[in-house]
Design a protein around this motif. Structure first.
Motif, PDB file in Angstrom:
ATOM      1  N   UNK A   1       0.893  -1.108  -0.205  1.00 54.49           N
ATOM      2  CA  UNK A   1       0.176  -0.112  -0.041  1.00 54.49           C
ATOM      3  C   UNK A   1       0.893   1.160   0.131  1.00 54.49           C
ATOM      4  N   UNK A   2       1.716   1.217   0.758  1.00 56.21           N
ATOM      5  CA  UNK A   2       2.670   2.640   1.062  1.00 56.21           C
ATOM      6  C   UNK A   2       3.725   2.539  -0.234  1.00 56.21           C
ATOM      7  N   UNK A   3       3.936   1.443  -0.971  1.00 55.84           N
ATOM      8  CA  UNK A   3       4.596   1.594  -2.374  1.00 55.84           C
ATOM      9  C   UNK A   3       3.567   2.144  -3.367  1.00 55.84           C
ATOM     10  N   UNK A   4       2.441   1.671  -3.535  1.00 50.69           N
ATOM     11  CA  UNK A   4       1.542   1.974  -4.446  1.00 50.69           C
ATOM     12  C   UNK A   4       0.813   3.477  -4.179  1.00 50.69           C
ATOM     13  N   UNK A   5       0.834   3.871  -3.144  1.00 47.49           N
ATOM     14  CA  UNK A   5       0.225   5.363  -3.047  1.00 47.49           C
ATOM     15  C   UNK A   5       0.809   6.318  -3.911  1.00 47.49           C
ATOM     16  N   UNK A   6       2.372   6.587  -3.826  1.00 44.73           N
ATOM     17  CA  UNK A   6       3.099   7.458  -4.590  1.00 44.73           C
ATOM     18  C   UNK A   6       2.809   7.319  -6.116  1.00 44.73           C
ATOM     19  N   UNK A   7       2.491   6.049  -6.544  1.00 41.90           N
ATOM     20  CA  UNK A   7       2.031   5.902  -7.927  1.00 41.90           C
ATOM     21  C   UNK A   7       0.680   6.710  -8.428  1.00 41.90           C
TER      22      UNK A   7
ATOM     23  N   UNK B   1       3.736  10.920   2.012  1.00 38.66           N
ATOM     24  CA  UNK B   1       3.409   9.549   1.295  1.00 38.66           C
ATOM     25  C   UNK B   1       5.026   9.105   0.635  1.00 38.66           C
ATOM     26  N   UNK B   2       5.862   9.957   0.210  1.00 38.31           N
ATOM     27  CA  UNK B   2       7.206   9.601  -0.097  1.00 38.31           C
ATOM     28  C   UNK B   2       8.003   8.988   1.020  1.00 38.31           C
ATOM     29  N   UNK B   3       8.002   9.673   2.096  1.00 36.80           N
ATOM     30  CA  UNK B   3       8.696   9.197   3.241  1.00 36.80           C
ATOM     31  C   UNK B   3       8.119   7.753   3.679  1.00 36.80           C
ATOM     32  N   UNK B   4       6.997   7.427   4.103  1.00 39.02           N
ATOM     33  CA  UNK B   4       6.580   6.256   4.240  1.00 39.02           C
ATOM     34  C   UNK B   4       6.718   5.162   3.404  1.00 39.02           C
ATOM     35  N   UNK B   5       6.619   5.833   1.943  1.00 36.68           N
ATOM     36  CA  UNK B   5       7.070   4.713   1.012  1.00 36.68           C
ATOM     37  C   UNK B   5       8.299   3.998   0.974  1.00 36.68           C
ATOM     38  N   UNK B   6       9.295   5.037   0.957  1.00 35.74           N
ATOM     39  CA  UNK B   6      10.735   4.566   1.427  1.00 35.74           C
ATOM     40  C   UNK B   6      10.992   3.862   2.647  1.00 35.74           C
ATOM     41  N   UNK B   7      10.299   4.427   3.891  1.00 35.78           N
ATOM     42  CA  UNK B   7      10.483   3.783   4.942  1.00 35.78           C
ATOM     43  C   UNK B   7      10.058   2.212   5.030  1.00 35.78           C
ATOM     44  N   UNK B   8       8.717   2.033   4.395  1.00 27.60           N
ATOM     45  CA  UNK B   8       8.174   0.770   4.283  1.00 27.60           C
ATOM     46  C   UNK B   8       8.914  -0.194   3.285  1.00 27.60           C
ATOM     47  N   UNK B   9       9.489   0.223   2.350  1.00 26.78           N
ATOM     48  CA  UNK B   9      10.323  -0.460   1.429  1.00 26.78           C
ATOM     49  C   UNK B   9      11.394  -0.922   2.253  1.00 26.78           C
ATOM     50  N   UNK B  10      12.145  -0.129   2.956  1.00 25.24           N
ATOM     51  CA  UNK B  10      13.215  -0.666   3.703  1.00 25.24           C
ATOM     52  C   UNK B  10      13.021  -1.245   4.866  1.00 25.24           C
ATOM     53  N   UNK B  11      11.815  -1.622   5.125  1.00 24.67           N
ATOM     54  CA  UNK B  11      11.188  -2.538   6.355  1.00 24.67           C
ATOM     55  C   UNK B  11      11.451  -1.463   7.795  1.00 24.67           C
ATOM     56  N   UNK B  12      11.406  -0.373   7.802  1.00 23.19           N
ATOM     57  CA  UNK B  12      11.646   0.558   8.776  1.00 23.19           C
ATOM     58  C   UNK B  12      10.480   1.228   9.377  1.00 23.19           C
ATOM     59  N   UNK B  13       9.876   0.167  10.286  1.00 28.64           N
ATOM     60  CA  UNK B  13       8.427   0.627  10.668  1.00 28.64           C
ATOM     61  C   UNK B  13       8.746   1.028  12.227  1.00 28.64           C
ATOM     62  N   UNK B  14       9.317   1.987  12.287  1.00 29.95           N
ATOM     63  CA  UNK B  14       9.890   2.775  13.771  1.00 29.95           C
ATOM     64  C   UNK B  14       8.801   3.836  14.044  1.00 29.95           C
ATOM     65  N   UNK B  15       9.216   4.218  15.029  1.00 34.15           N
ATOM     66  CA  UNK B  15       8.486   5.741  15.710  1.00 34.15           C
ATOM     67  C   UNK B  15       8.375   6.799  14.836  1.00 34.15           C
ATOM     68  N   UNK B  16       9.485   7.036  13.745  1.00 34.19           N
ATOM     69  CA  UNK B  16       9.129   8.170  12.799  1.00 34.19           C
ATOM     70  C   UNK B  16       8.275   7.789  11.751  1.00 34.19           C
ATOM     71  N   UNK B  17       8.013   6.411  11.492  1.00 34.27           N
ATOM     72  CA  UNK B  17       7.015   6.069  10.432  1.00 34.27           C
ATOM     73  C   UNK B  17       5.743   6.193  10.955  1.00 34.27           C
ATOM     74  N   UNK B  18       5.657   5.662  12.223  1.00 33.57           N
ATOM     75  CA  UNK B  18       4.085   5.768  12.687  1.00 33.57           C
ATOM     76  C   UNK B  18       3.940   7.275  13.109  1.00 33.57           C
ATOM     77  N   UNK B  19       4.959   7.935  13.496  1.00 37.94           N
ATOM     78  CA  UNK B  19       4.351   9.494  13.666  1.00 37.94           C
ATOM     79  C   UNK B  19       3.802  10.155  12.553  1.00 37.94           C
ATOM     80  N   UNK B  20       4.778   9.811  11.185  1.00 31.36           N
ATOM     81  CA  UNK B  20       4.436  10.472   9.941  1.00 31.36           C
ATOM     82  C   UNK B  20       3.023   9.835   9.468  1.00 31.36           C
TER      83      UNK B  20
END
Length: 144
Positions: A39-45, A95-114
């Motif tokens: 989902x996070x990868x598809x949204x920027x598209x 959306x771009x930040x979340x896409x990059x974080x999700x693709x990197x598997x980084x589901x940390x506090x900045x991901x969830x805050x954003x």
């Protein structure tokens, strides 16, 4: 032509943002990690559909609004800068930040805050676009 383009583009933009928002909620609530990444990868598209729809709705609305005045037109005009700023300054970068974080598997506090910020800003844009749709429907001539 503008009288047909404007509502179609506006509804398309609203439905696209609503789809992004609902897909995020459903993926985060019920989906596996792979679903969230998808989902996070598809949204920027989806911006390839959303940005032209918003531009067409805004441009056609501006052109149509030049010919009219009144309280409903004024309210729609006042909402548009907030919708645009929210999209350009919060939603697209988020959306771009979340896409990059999700693709990197980084589901940390900045991901969830954003993610929380994106959901709130998305809900605001859904509400504002919905109000513009409502006011636009009120401006249409009634068939008798």
């Amino acid at each position: 032509m503008l009288k047909r383009l404007h509502p179609v583009a506006g509804v398309l933009a609203l439905l696209t943002i609503l789809t992004f928002w609902m897909a995020t909620i459903l993926a985060e609530t019920f989906g596996a990690t792979a679903t969230v990444v998808a989902v996070k990868t598809a949204i920027p598209w989806g911006f390839l559909l959303l940005i032209p729809a918003l531009a067409a709705a805004g441009g056609s609305g501006f052109a149509l609004g030049r010919q009219r005045s009144g309280a409903l037109i004024a309210r729609k005009r006042r909402r548009m800068p907030f919708i645009a700023a929210n999209g350009l300054l919060i939603l697209i970068p988020s959306a771009l930040f979340l896409s990059f974080k999700a693709q990197a598997g980084e589901f940390d506090w900045p991901f969830y805050a954003v993610q929380a910020l994106e959901l709130i800003a998305g809900a605001v844009n859904i509400a504002l676009l919905g109000l513009n749709l409502r006011d636009g429907l009120r401006l249409r001539p009634r068939a008798t």
